[in-house]
Write an enzyme that holds these catalytic residues in place. Structure first.
Site, PDB file in Angstrom:
ATOM      1  N   HIS A   1       0.846  -1.092   0.038  1.00  0.00           N
ATOM      2  CA  HIS A   1      -0.046  -0.081  -0.069  1.00  0.00           C
ATOM      3  C   HIS A   1       1.117   1.058   0.316  1.00  0.00           C
ATOM      4  CE1 HIS A   1      -3.368   2.381   0.622  1.00  0.00           C
ATOM      5  NE2 HIS A   1      -3.890   2.010   1.495  1.00  0.00           N
TER       6      HIS A   1
ATOM      7  N   ASP B   1       2.923   5.349  -7.442  1.00  0.00           N
ATOM      8  CA  ASP B   1       4.147   5.037  -6.224  1.00  0.00           C
ATOM      9  C   ASP B   1       5.554   4.763  -6.670  1.00  0.00           C
ATOM     10  OD1 ASP B   1       2.886   5.024  -3.427  1.00  0.00           O
ATOM     11  OD2 ASP B   1       2.147   3.691  -3.324  1.00  0.00           O
TER      12      ASP B   1
ATOM     13  N   HIS C   1      -2.124  -2.486  -9.164  1.00  0.00           N
ATOM     14  CA  HIS C   1      -3.640  -1.767  -9.009  1.00  0.00           C
ATOM     15  C   HIS C   1      -5.028  -2.521  -8.471  1.00  0.00           C
ATOM     16  CE1 HIS C   1      -5.997   1.122  -7.107  1.00  0.00           C
ATOM     17  NE2 HIS C   1      -4.904   1.720  -6.273  1.00  0.00           N
TER      18      HIS C   1
HETATM   19  N1  CMC Z   1       4.776  -6.307 -10.542  1.00  0.00           N
HETATM   20  C1  CMC Z   1       4.252  -7.970 -10.821  1.00  0.00           C
HETATM   21  N2  CMC Z   1       3.143  -8.332 -11.202  1.00  0.00           N
HETATM   22  C2  CMC Z   1       2.209  -8.469 -10.532  1.00  0.00           C
HETATM   23  C3  CMC Z   1       2.525  -6.866  -9.982  1.00  0.00           C
HETATM   24  C4  CMC Z   1       3.767  -5.715  -9.464  1.00  0.00           C
HETATM   25  N3  CMC Z   1       3.828  -5.030  -8.900  1.00  0.00           N
HETATM   26  N4  CMC Z   1       1.310  -6.471  -9.361  1.00  0.00           N
HETATM   27  C5  CMC Z   1       0.194  -7.854  -9.858  1.00  0.00           C
HETATM   28  N5  CMC Z   1       1.299  -8.938 -10.228  1.00  0.00           N
HETATM   29  C6  CMC Z   1       0.582  -9.253 -10.488  1.00  0.00           C
HETATM   30  C7  CMC Z   1       0.748 -11.064  -9.937  1.00  0.00           C
HETATM   31  O1  CMC Z   1       1.636 -11.639  -9.705  1.00  0.00           O
HETATM   32  C8  CMC Z   1      -0.707 -11.490 -10.253  1.00  0.00           C
HETATM   33  O2  CMC Z   1       0.305 -12.932 -11.228  1.00  0.00           O
HETATM   34  P1  CMC Z   1      -0.316 -14.282 -11.307  1.00  0.00           P
HETATM   35  O3  CMC Z   1      -1.938 -13.582 -11.803  1.00  0.00           O
HETATM   36  O4  CMC Z   1      -0.249 -14.784 -12.416  1.00  0.00           O
HETATM   37  O5  CMC Z   1      -0.375 -15.228 -10.050  1.00  0.00           O
HETATM   38  C9  CMC Z   1      -1.586 -10.923 -10.808  1.00  0.00           C
HETATM   39  O6  CMC Z   1      -0.653  -9.765 -11.600  1.00  0.00           O
HETATM   40  C10 CMC Z   1      -2.512 -10.338  -9.820  1.00  0.00           C
HETATM   41  O7  CMC Z   1      -2.049 -10.513  -8.681  1.00  0.00           O
HETATM   42  P2  CMC Z   1      -2.581  -9.692  -7.095  1.00  0.00           P
HETATM   43  O8  CMC Z   1      -1.370  -9.631  -6.444  1.00  0.00           O
HETATM   44  O9  CMC Z   1      -3.707 -11.059  -6.936  1.00  0.00           O
HETATM   45  O10 CMC Z   1      -3.609  -8.070  -7.750  1.00  0.00           O
HETATM   46  P3  CMC Z   1      -4.272  -7.512  -6.529  1.00  0.00           P
HETATM   47  O11 CMC Z   1      -4.809  -6.831  -7.241  1.00  0.00           O
HETATM   48  O12 CMC Z   1      -4.438  -7.744  -5.164  1.00  0.00           O
HETATM   49  O13 CMC Z   1      -2.320  -6.235  -6.601  1.00  0.00           O
HETATM   50  C11 CMC Z   1      -1.074  -4.938  -5.568  1.00  0.00           C
HETATM   51  C12 CMC Z   1      -2.640  -5.342  -6.057  1.00  0.00           C
HETATM   52  C13 CMC Z   1      -0.467  -3.208  -5.730  1.00  0.00           C
HETATM   53  C14 CMC Z   1      -1.541  -5.529  -4.042  1.00  0.00           C
HETATM   54  C15 CMC Z   1      -0.038  -5.205  -6.668  1.00  0.00           C
HETATM   55  O14 CMC Z   1      -0.016  -4.897  -7.670  1.00  0.00           O
HETATM   56  C16 CMC Z   1       1.495  -4.851  -5.954  1.00  0.00           C
HETATM   57  O15 CMC Z   1       1.539  -5.768  -4.115  1.00  0.00           O
HETATM   58  N6  CMC Z   1       2.266  -4.063  -6.214  1.00  0.00           N
HETATM   59  C17 CMC Z   1       3.529  -3.418  -5.908  1.00  0.00           C
HETATM   60  C18 CMC Z   1       3.199  -2.926  -4.899  1.00  0.00           C
HETATM   61  C19 CMC Z   1       2.594  -1.586  -4.992  1.00  0.00           C
HETATM   62  O16 CMC Z   1       3.122  -0.799  -6.057  1.00  0.00           O
HETATM   63  N7  CMC Z   1       1.627  -0.528  -4.072  1.00  0.00           N
HETATM   64  C20 CMC Z   1       1.327   0.415  -4.650  1.00  0.00           C
HETATM   65  C21 CMC Z   1      -0.426   0.991  -5.012  1.00  0.00           C
HETATM   66  S1  CMC Z   1      -1.242   2.204  -5.568  1.00  0.00           S
HETATM   67  C22 CMC Z   1      -0.751   2.907  -4.545  1.00  0.00           C
HETATM   68  C23 CMC Z   1      -1.509   2.565  -2.648  1.00  0.00           C
HETATM   69  O17 CMC Z   1      -2.583   2.616  -3.221  1.00  0.00           O
HETATM   70  O18 CMC Z   1      -0.977   1.897  -1.434  1.00  0.00           O
END
Ligand code: CMC
Length: 383
Positions: free
Chosen positions: A224, A319, A263
């Protein structure tokens, strides 16, 4: 017997938890609106103070309303000595987010209205929290550096005063405007994890200070708010444009998350990231070699990651870029998330106040998968 029709929504993905008039995140079209106004217009034409008024009151102020709102926010900037003592004691011993959380949770001790949950009191307390949160971040930095706390300058805007309290020098117009834009972009983002935390706490009829403290705790994690610090760490670790491709490929091969991308709601480019990227491109010409290098690397990381992950709907979020703007402003990376928190206090407060208008205790269910009716064996008889 368990009902097989029960569906568990992991991470509450796709679950609506409230009705709200505050913020629309249109994840398909990459649009963001605060109270109906587009983030592009607000970043270009508004100020953080005006955005605070908009979020808390639900409409834009007229001139007189904005001036008196700003005056009140200025007056709320000072910190009680007890809170400064707490910050001084903890500075350097824990991450600034932990110190900020502790300092904010101490504020009700100095507020006569702390436990009054009526809307008027909550708006006044929101303004105190917003103003004091920025001073708290500045105080953490000063004490961490072994420097004295700098009293607020009541002539300056919220953003300019924050930079002044950090550095002890009045910022230029360009620096103030960059900070102001960052604060506007971080001010609100609907029911994300930290805002939801605030609502869970507020739904118990705890006070607004307790709810905001829960929000700060939740914002800390790298998935986050903590992603801004983690993203800069990644850019620095990559070091050179030439290293980007192999570094990112290696991360993807090892199923590592690339910080600053992806996201839960945006499945296209985060509109806030576009605005911050514009700011980065504008400062590139004036920046020193180190910042220029960071910009070069981040743009290559953006290209490489989009090439590999856009098929999954993964694009840069804000970010990815915001940390480099902060570095240009001379802000160290351990303050990125606290600044995000200080800016987001207004979004949290607006949601808490809205939720309290028709509050219902938030109490979801768990689908129990464990055992039942086990025989209790006395400790002396256990294997
Ligand atoms: N890098 C590589 N792969 C990713 C990423 C990433 N940053 N984000 C998602 N994926 C892939 C993930 O591995 C999964 O792949 P598969 O379906 O093959 O297993 C797929 O995309 C879905 O990912 P998820 O983690 O299940 O999706 P989510 O909706 O739970 O994740 C998230 C959202 C923000 C937690 C995630 O994208 C992430 O961890 N990003 C990196 C951290 C980040 O930049 N966070 C800031 C968010 S914006 C500011 C805020 O609101 O705080």
């Amino acid at each position: 017997m368990q009902d097989s029709s029960i569906k568990v929504y992991k991470g509450l993905e796709g679950v609506y938890v409230a009705e709200s008039d505050i913020c629309l995140v249109d994840g398909q079209n990459g649009k963001l609106y605060y109270r109906g106004y587009s983030i592009e217009d607000l970043a270009e034409r508004s100020s953080y103070e005006e955005v605070c008024y908009l979020l808390l009151h639900g409409r834009l102020p007229n001139k007189t309303e904005l001036e008196s709102f700003k005056d009140e926010m200025r007056e709320d900037r000072d910190l009680p000595k007890g809170v400064l003592d707490i910050i001084k004691h903890l500075a350097g011993r824990a991450h600034p987010m932990d110190i900020m959380r502790t300092a904010v949770s101490a504020l009700p001790a100095y507020d006569k209205e702390a436990y009054d949950n009526n809307e008027g009191a909550n708006i006044r307390k929101s303004m105190r929290i917003i103003s004091k949160a920025a001073s708290i971040v500045a105080a953490i930095y000063r004490f961490e550096q072994g420097e004295d706390y700098i009293e607020p300058d009541y002539e300056l805007s919220h953003a300019a005063n924050f930079l002044y309290m950090l550095k002890g020098e009045k910022p230029t117009d360009e620096q103030s405007r960059l900070m102001d834009r960052e604060l506007i972009l971080h001010a609100e983002h609907s029911s994300n994890a930290s805002t939801f935390s605030c609502l869970v706490t507020a739904s118990t009829l705890a006070d607004i200070y307790a709810a905001v403290t829960a929000g700060i705790a939740t914002l800390k994690g790298p998935l986050h708010g903590g992603a801004d610090e983690a993203a800069l760490k990644l850019i620095i670790a990559i070091g050179r444009k030439e290293n980007v491709s192999s570094y990112i490929q290696n991360m993807l091969k090892n199923k590592q998350k690339i910080m600053g991308f992806g996201h839960r709601v945006y499945k296209t480019y985060d509109p806030r990231a576009k605005i911050i990227k514009e700011d980065l491109l504008n400062i590139e010409k004036k920046a020193n070699t180190r910042i220029k290098r960071l910009i070069e690397v981040v743009l290559e990381v953006e290209r490489e990651t989009i090439n590999n992950l856009s098929g999954k709907g993964i694009y840069p979020n804000m970010d990815l870029f915001s940390g480099i703007v902060y570095q240009y402003l001379g802000v160290p990376s351990n303050l990125f998330t606290p600044i995000f928190a200080a800016s987001r206090t207004v979004g949290w407060c607006a949601h808490i106040i809205e939720y309290m208008q028709s509050s219902k205790l938030i109490r979801p269910l768990e689908l129990y998968k464990g055992k039942r009716d086990l025989k209790y064996i006395d400790i002396d008889s256990r294997a």
